[in-house]
Design a protein around this motif. Sequence first.
Motif, PDB file in Angstrom:
ATOM      1  N   PHE A  59      46.495  91.284  65.492  1.00 40.80           N
ATOM      2  CA  PHE A  59      45.955  92.593  64.436  1.00 40.80           C
ATOM      3  C   PHE A  59      44.397  91.780  64.251  1.00 40.80           C
ATOM      4  O   PHE A  59      43.413  93.341  64.636  1.00 40.80           O
ATOM      5  N   ILE A  60      44.136  91.079  64.594  1.00 42.51           N
ATOM      6  CA  ILE A  60      42.383  90.352  64.956  1.00 42.51           C
ATOM      7  C   ILE A  60      42.001  90.996  65.379  1.00 42.51           C
ATOM      8  O   ILE A  60      40.804  91.501  65.808  1.00 42.51           O
ATOM      9  N   ARG A  61      42.038  91.131  66.916  1.00 44.69           N
ATOM     10  CA  ARG A  61      41.931  91.708  68.269  1.00 44.69           C
ATOM     11  C   ARG A  61      41.681  92.940  68.575  1.00 44.69           C
ATOM     12  O   ARG A  61      40.897  93.440  68.486  1.00 44.69           O
ATOM     13  N   PHE A  62      42.807  93.795  67.417  1.00 48.54           N
ATOM     14  CA  PHE A  62      42.377  95.450  67.625  1.00 48.54           C
ATOM     15  C   PHE A  62      41.755  95.414  66.339  1.00 48.54           C
ATOM     16  O   PHE A  62      40.841  96.374  66.750  1.00 48.54           O
TER      17      PHE A  62
ATOM     18  N   ARG B  17      46.315  98.754  59.190  1.00 46.61           N
ATOM     19  CA  ARG B  17      45.777  98.869  60.522  1.00 46.61           C
ATOM     20  C   ARG B  17      44.771 100.403  60.881  1.00 46.61           C
ATOM     21  O   ARG B  17      45.606 100.996  60.764  1.00 46.61           O
ATOM     22  N   PHE B  18      44.352 100.230  59.978  1.00 44.78           N
ATOM     23  CA  PHE B  18      43.075 101.669  59.899  1.00 44.78           C
ATOM     24  C   PHE B  18      42.689 101.999  60.454  1.00 44.78           C
ATOM     25  O   PHE B  18      41.911 101.407  61.618  1.00 44.78           O
ATOM     26  N   LYS B  19      43.414 103.070  61.618  1.00 40.19           N
ATOM     27  CA  LYS B  19      42.884 103.706  63.085  1.00 40.19           C
ATOM     28  C   LYS B  19      41.735 104.902  62.555  1.00 40.19           C
ATOM     29  O   LYS B  19      42.139 106.024  61.857  1.00 40.19           O
TER      30      LYS B  19
ATOM     31  N   ILE C  38      33.617  96.856  67.758  1.00 40.52           N
ATOM     32  CA  ILE C  38      32.337  97.310  68.643  1.00 40.52           C
ATOM     33  C   ILE C  38      32.714  98.481  69.095  1.00 40.52           C
ATOM     34  O   ILE C  38      31.499  98.986  69.471  1.00 40.52           O
ATOM     35  N   LEU C  39      33.784  99.194  69.117  1.00 41.65           N
ATOM     36  CA  LEU C  39      33.853 100.699  69.272  1.00 41.65           C
ATOM     37  C   LEU C  39      33.458 102.067  68.340  1.00 41.65           C
ATOM     38  O   LEU C  39      33.113 102.846  68.865  1.00 41.65           O
TER      39      LEU C  39
ATOM     40  N   ASP D  28      42.950 104.526  68.156  1.00 42.74           N
ATOM     41  CA  ASP D  28      43.828 104.994  69.346  1.00 42.74           C
ATOM     42  C   ASP D  28      43.839 103.889  70.541  1.00 42.74           C
ATOM     43  O   ASP D  28      44.576 103.535  71.699  1.00 42.74           O
ATOM     44  N   ILE D  29      42.082 104.003  71.058  1.00 44.15           N
ATOM     45  CA  ILE D  29      41.630 102.801  72.280  1.00 44.15           C
ATOM     46  C   ILE D  29      42.013 101.599  71.994  1.00 44.15           C
ATOM     47  O   ILE D  29      42.178 101.254  72.758  1.00 44.15           O
ATOM     48  N   ALA D  30      41.414 101.228  70.609  1.00 45.01           N
ATOM     49  CA  ALA D  30      41.703  99.277  69.867  1.00 45.01           C
ATOM     50  C   ALA D  30      42.864  98.907  70.529  1.00 45.01           C
ATOM     51  O   ALA D  30      43.574  98.339  70.756  1.00 45.01           O
TER      52      ALA D  30
END
Length: 119
Positions: A37-40, A102-104, A46-47, A110-112
């Motif tokens: 979750f944190i890494r996402f 997890r708001f994308k 970053i992206l 999707d890449i993350a």
Amino acid sequence: MTKTSLGIEENFEAALCYLFVWFSGLFFYFVEDKNQFIRFHALQSILVFLPLMIFAWVFGGVFGFLDYGPALEFLDWISWVFWVLVIVMWLVLMVKAYQMQRFKIPIVGDIAEERTSRP
């Protein structure tokens, strides 16, 4: 709420991924190696913010050192649009991360998610 490998509450650390835009995302992406979750959120930070800030700097004359002249003044307006977008997305993403969502962001999220999911 669970604690992360840094000993911080998961929701608070997820919000911290966005605090200093892509700088904090970079830090947490490499420091937090266990929590997906944190890494996402770190990778999404970053992206999303690195390209937006680069575009804002380029259109704004790279920190004001370049003057595009009156004929290309509209580039300053484009730069302001990018900065407003950065601020709005920064606030929304930080709040959503703190709420453990997890708001994308389209494409980037999707890449993350793909890069941070474990096989």
